[in-house]
Design a protein around this motif. Sequence first.
Motif, PDB file in Angstrom:
ATOM      1  N   LEU A   6       0.825  -1.208   0.000  1.00  0.00           N
ATOM      2  CA  LEU A   6       0.000   0.000   0.000  1.00  0.00           C
ATOM      3  C   LEU A   6       0.859   1.258   0.000  1.00  0.00           C
ATOM      4  O   LEU A   6       0.582   2.216  -0.739  1.00  0.00           O
ATOM      5  CB  LEU A   6      -0.925  -0.008   1.220  1.00  0.00           C
ATOM      6  N   GLN A   7       1.893   1.293   0.810  1.00  0.00           N
ATOM      7  CA  GLN A   7       2.763   2.477   0.832  1.00  0.00           C
ATOM      8  C   GLN A   7       3.439   2.695  -0.515  1.00  0.00           C
ATOM      9  O   GLN A   7       3.618   3.839  -0.948  1.00  0.00           O
ATOM     10  CB  GLN A   7       3.793   2.344   1.948  1.00  0.00           C
ATOM     11  N   ALA A   8       3.785   1.604  -1.204  1.00  0.00           N
ATOM     12  CA  ALA A   8       4.404   1.730  -2.526  1.00  0.00           C
ATOM     13  C   ALA A   8       3.449   2.356  -3.531  1.00  0.00           C
ATOM     14  O   ALA A   8       3.887   2.940  -4.538  1.00  0.00           O
ATOM     15  CB  ALA A   8       4.855   0.358  -3.028  1.00  0.00           C
ATOM     16  N   ARG A   9       2.157   2.274  -3.273  1.00  0.00           N
ATOM     17  CA  ARG A   9       1.146   2.859  -4.160  1.00  0.00           C
ATOM     18  C   ARG A   9       0.637   4.198  -3.643  1.00  0.00           C
ATOM     19  O   ARG A   9      -0.386   4.702  -4.099  1.00  0.00           O
ATOM     20  CB  ARG A   9      -0.010   1.874  -4.339  1.00  0.00           C
ATOM     21  N   GLY A  10       1.345   4.771  -2.679  1.00  0.00           N
ATOM     22  CA  GLY A  10       1.027   6.113  -2.199  1.00  0.00           C
ATOM     23  C   GLY A  10      -0.052   6.179  -1.144  1.00  0.00           C
ATOM     24  O   GLY A  10      -0.539   7.277  -0.825  1.00  0.00           O
ATOM     25  N   VAL A  11      -0.454   5.042  -0.593  1.00  0.00           N
ATOM     26  CA  VAL A  11      -1.487   5.009   0.440  1.00  0.00           C
ATOM     27  C   VAL A  11      -0.826   5.090   1.814  1.00  0.00           C
ATOM     28  O   VAL A  11       0.159   4.396   2.082  1.00  0.00           O
ATOM     29  CB  VAL A  11      -2.330   3.725   0.332  1.00  0.00           C
ATOM     30  N   LYS A  12      -1.344   5.946   2.672  1.00  0.00           N
ATOM     31  CA  LYS A  12      -0.858   6.026   4.044  1.00  0.00           C
ATOM     32  C   LYS A  12      -1.377   4.822   4.829  1.00  0.00           C
ATOM     33  O   LYS A  12      -2.542   4.438   4.687  1.00  0.00           O
ATOM     34  CB  LYS A  12      -1.332   7.314   4.715  1.00  0.00           C
ATOM     35  N   VAL A  13      -0.522   4.256   5.682  1.00  0.00           N
ATOM     36  CA  VAL A  13      -0.881   3.049   6.421  1.00  0.00           C
ATOM     37  C   VAL A  13      -0.815   3.305   7.921  1.00  0.00           C
ATOM     38  O   VAL A  13       0.154   3.878   8.431  1.00  0.00           O
ATOM     39  CB  VAL A  13       0.037   1.872   6.048  1.00  0.00           C
ATOM     40  N   ILE A  14      -1.863   2.863   8.610  1.00  0.00           N
ATOM     41  CA  ILE A  14      -1.925   2.913  10.068  1.00  0.00           C
ATOM     42  C   ILE A  14      -1.759   1.501  10.603  1.00  0.00           C
ATOM     43  O   ILE A  14      -2.501   0.588  10.211  1.00  0.00           O
ATOM     44  CB  ILE A  14      -3.277   3.484  10.553  1.00  0.00           C
ATOM     45  N   ALA A  15      -0.799   1.311  11.481  1.00  0.00           N
ATOM     46  CA  ALA A  15      -0.650   0.032  12.173  1.00  0.00           C
ATOM     47  C   ALA A  15      -1.652   0.009  13.320  1.00  0.00           C
ATOM     48  O   ALA A  15      -1.666   0.893  14.171  1.00  0.00           O
ATOM     49  CB  ALA A  15       0.769  -0.129  12.695  1.00  0.00           C
ATOM     50  N   TYR A  16      -2.464  -1.021  13.358  1.00  0.00           N
ATOM     51  CA  TYR A  16      -3.656  -1.066  14.203  1.00  0.00           C
ATOM     52  C   TYR A  16      -3.532  -2.252  15.159  1.00  0.00           C
ATOM     53  O   TYR A  16      -3.431  -3.404  14.726  1.00  0.00           O
ATOM     54  CB  TYR A  16      -4.841  -1.183  13.249  1.00  0.00           C
ATOM     55  N   ILE A  17      -3.489  -1.958  16.473  1.00  0.00           N
ATOM     56  CA  ILE A  17      -3.444  -3.008  17.478  1.00  0.00           C
ATOM     57  C   ILE A  17      -4.590  -2.804  18.459  1.00  0.00           C
ATOM     58  O   ILE A  17      -5.253  -1.773  18.446  1.00  0.00           O
ATOM     59  CB  ILE A  17      -2.099  -3.060  18.225  1.00  0.00           C
ATOM     60  N   ASN A  18      -4.800  -3.777  19.319  1.00  0.00           N
ATOM     61  CA  ASN A  18      -5.962  -3.743  20.201  1.00  0.00           C
ATOM     62  C   ASN A  18      -5.551  -3.976  21.646  1.00  0.00           C
ATOM     63  O   ASN A  18      -4.723  -4.846  21.938  1.00  0.00           O
ATOM     64  CB  ASN A  18      -6.962  -4.815  19.764  1.00  0.00           C
ATOM     65  N   TRP A  19      -6.150  -3.189  22.559  1.00  0.00           N
ATOM     66  CA  TRP A  19      -5.899  -3.357  23.982  1.00  0.00           C
ATOM     67  C   TRP A  19      -6.434  -4.703  24.492  1.00  0.00           C
ATOM     68  O   TRP A  19      -5.894  -5.276  25.438  1.00  0.00           O
ATOM     69  CB  TRP A  19      -6.557  -2.205  24.748  1.00  0.00           C
ATOM     70  N   LEU A  20      -7.480  -5.225  23.851  1.00  0.00           N
ATOM     71  CA  LEU A  20      -8.076  -6.492  24.276  1.00  0.00           C
ATOM     72  C   LEU A  20      -7.069  -7.629  24.119  1.00  0.00           C
ATOM     73  O   LEU A  20      -6.132  -7.549  23.321  1.00  0.00           O
ATOM     74  CB  LEU A  20      -9.335  -6.770  23.464  1.00  0.00           C
TER      75      LEU A  20
END
Length: 705
Positions: A84-98
């Motif tokens: 996704l980053q190679a195609r210009g999309v910003k990426v959010i790393a998503y984790i969970n407290w659970l």
Amino acid sequence: MQQQWINKRARIYWYDQYALNEQETAFAKYDPERIVGELLFTGADIVALYAANQFGIAYYPSRILPQHPGLRGRDYFGELCSRLQARGVKVIAYINWLNSTHAEWNLVPLGKTQEECTREKPLVSWADPSRPNRRVQNLAGGAWECPCPLSPRAGQMVEIAREIVTRYHPDAFHMDMFHGVGICLCARCRKALEVVLGTPEITAEVLNARWADYVAWRTEVSADVVDAVSAVLREHGVIAAHNAGVPLLPVSYGFSEKWLPSLDVFLSEAFDAFLTHPTDLNTTSIVVRLQHAVGKPAWILRTSAQIHYAHWPISEAQWRIYASACKANGCKAFGPCGIGAYPDTTTSAQMLRRVKEAFDFYMEDADLDEGAKSAAKVALAFSWATRAHFDERPASGTVEWAEEFTGWARLLIEEHLPYDIVIAETMTPAELGKYDLVILPDLANLSDAACAVVREYVSRGGRILATGSTSLRDERGKTRAEFALADVLGVASQGSVKGHFAVQRPIEPAPASGTFQRVRSSGSVLSRYVRVDPAGSVGGVKDPLPLEVMDWPVVVRHSYGRGQSVYVAFDIGRFYELHGDEHIGIWMAELVDGLLPSRQIVVKAPRTVEVTLWEQDAPRRVIVHLANRTVPWTLPTDRRQPTEIIPVHNLQLSLPCEWPNPKVSCRRAQISSSVEAGRLTVSVAKLGAYAAVLVEPGDRSGISS
């Protein structure tokens, strides 16, 4: 930290990839190229990817967390992130407290025991019982386990954040579900609270009695966790985009203003999707205004699946309702969240199509957001201290003050009155000076400094409308002997009573309910309290027989310096929120109009049409946003969700115009317009979900187009 991309209108796809801990179909059709292609098809500018899911299971090879066996060692997060980053999309790393690996960390709510909450469930077949972080429980879907904020999970989240940002360099990072961690009375918390509260007997009654001490400790604990995670992100230039929830929900969940320094954006969800009180179809507009008030880019997510389903899309009408609210209020990133993709990583084709259509609709008028500023002349004050200390039984999760606040917020929307939200703890006389009217909705907990700001604003010619117990307590919850704003409001406290009563109105007494403040007045009394039959209502409801008019004022108008105040002696906003009756809304509108020099914009339209007013300098123009929420069910339930937006015909707008021959145009609707005596009148033939009327200077020939 500030990066331009977080403060522009954008399409955000919160790509939830849920999977059970014991599920053969999980990741069975995993194909990173297909998934990236589907996400690109929607037009998403930003994508949030699970690095660790709702059970605390990693989707990448982690040295800290167990990886889901369905991936067979493949790096789901890394493969999707890099593509996704190679195609210009910003990426959010998503984790969970659970979490599902440490039952001993679990939160212990009021009324529950340590043993029942921390009992380990059966383990999955692939668990490694000899390793603490690999004791993976076999939890059912939705049977999530929430760790205590004092548990080792807090430190683990910091290490997970460090592992992810140093290895993958995402553009942003998100910790989910920490905004919903309620009161915990596990052994760790009890030990700490014995010191804070000075007693080993910790019950709901003790918490209510010592709430100021409890909530100061609880919010500090919560903020420390968020701060520690964000500190790692800032070391590596990664945006902190944690879920901040909705500040209209109880402070007992832990979210407070103490989080704000650790957030680069204010990310929230459209919580009315969960039918959570006190939310409805207006809540998104209210929350975006609040996000602006705290000075953070506004990001809003809408659960993309119907309430009974996890993977089936919401209607086109629902998407347009929320997208229109976001467009009308200056939201930046908007898009879907929720379980979304099936466990095998495929996604409903209808879901993808609906998301793309929603994104296309949201971005159609992106140029209207660039450099735009609200031109509203009414302000509604929000108070962190009042949110924290107002309710009588806060340990039970009541939201009485939020009801007062949202009652006023919705009244202003329904009356087509453009308004901003201001924060009581940070407002200044200069900020308030921009407004013709400032509403203080039962702001009981105001500091001396905040009261001084209000006093200066009114003395310089400002106007305030205050209700209920405004300024009767300080910012820590301590009750004052007198209203701190007594001189401004022209009232003196004589105690309070709670219950049903009636109010003097022009034709006859009207029913009212709430906490009534008995006051003596030095101002002009516009309405008085009417005593009702002590026998109560014959129907067991809320309108006992009115008996006699008493001396107690209900509405007081007072002059202070060059300004004016109107004081309403009960929580009329909460009354409106809980009932919504026509006579309440009419009365509240009269109170507002009685103080305003004039309405900024006069609108002839149903109350389900929101009107906001914005200005741009380049190009120079005024923008009137129209967001239509006219649906068959205005208060959706789990049985009825909006499936259509009913068009509104023949709307009329009238507003002052500084240009004698303006250029008037409209996006998404046909209009006609005329100017007479410095006022512009616009007629909108038919309004669908959304339209924007643009008013710009005309050419010098005197001919407008």
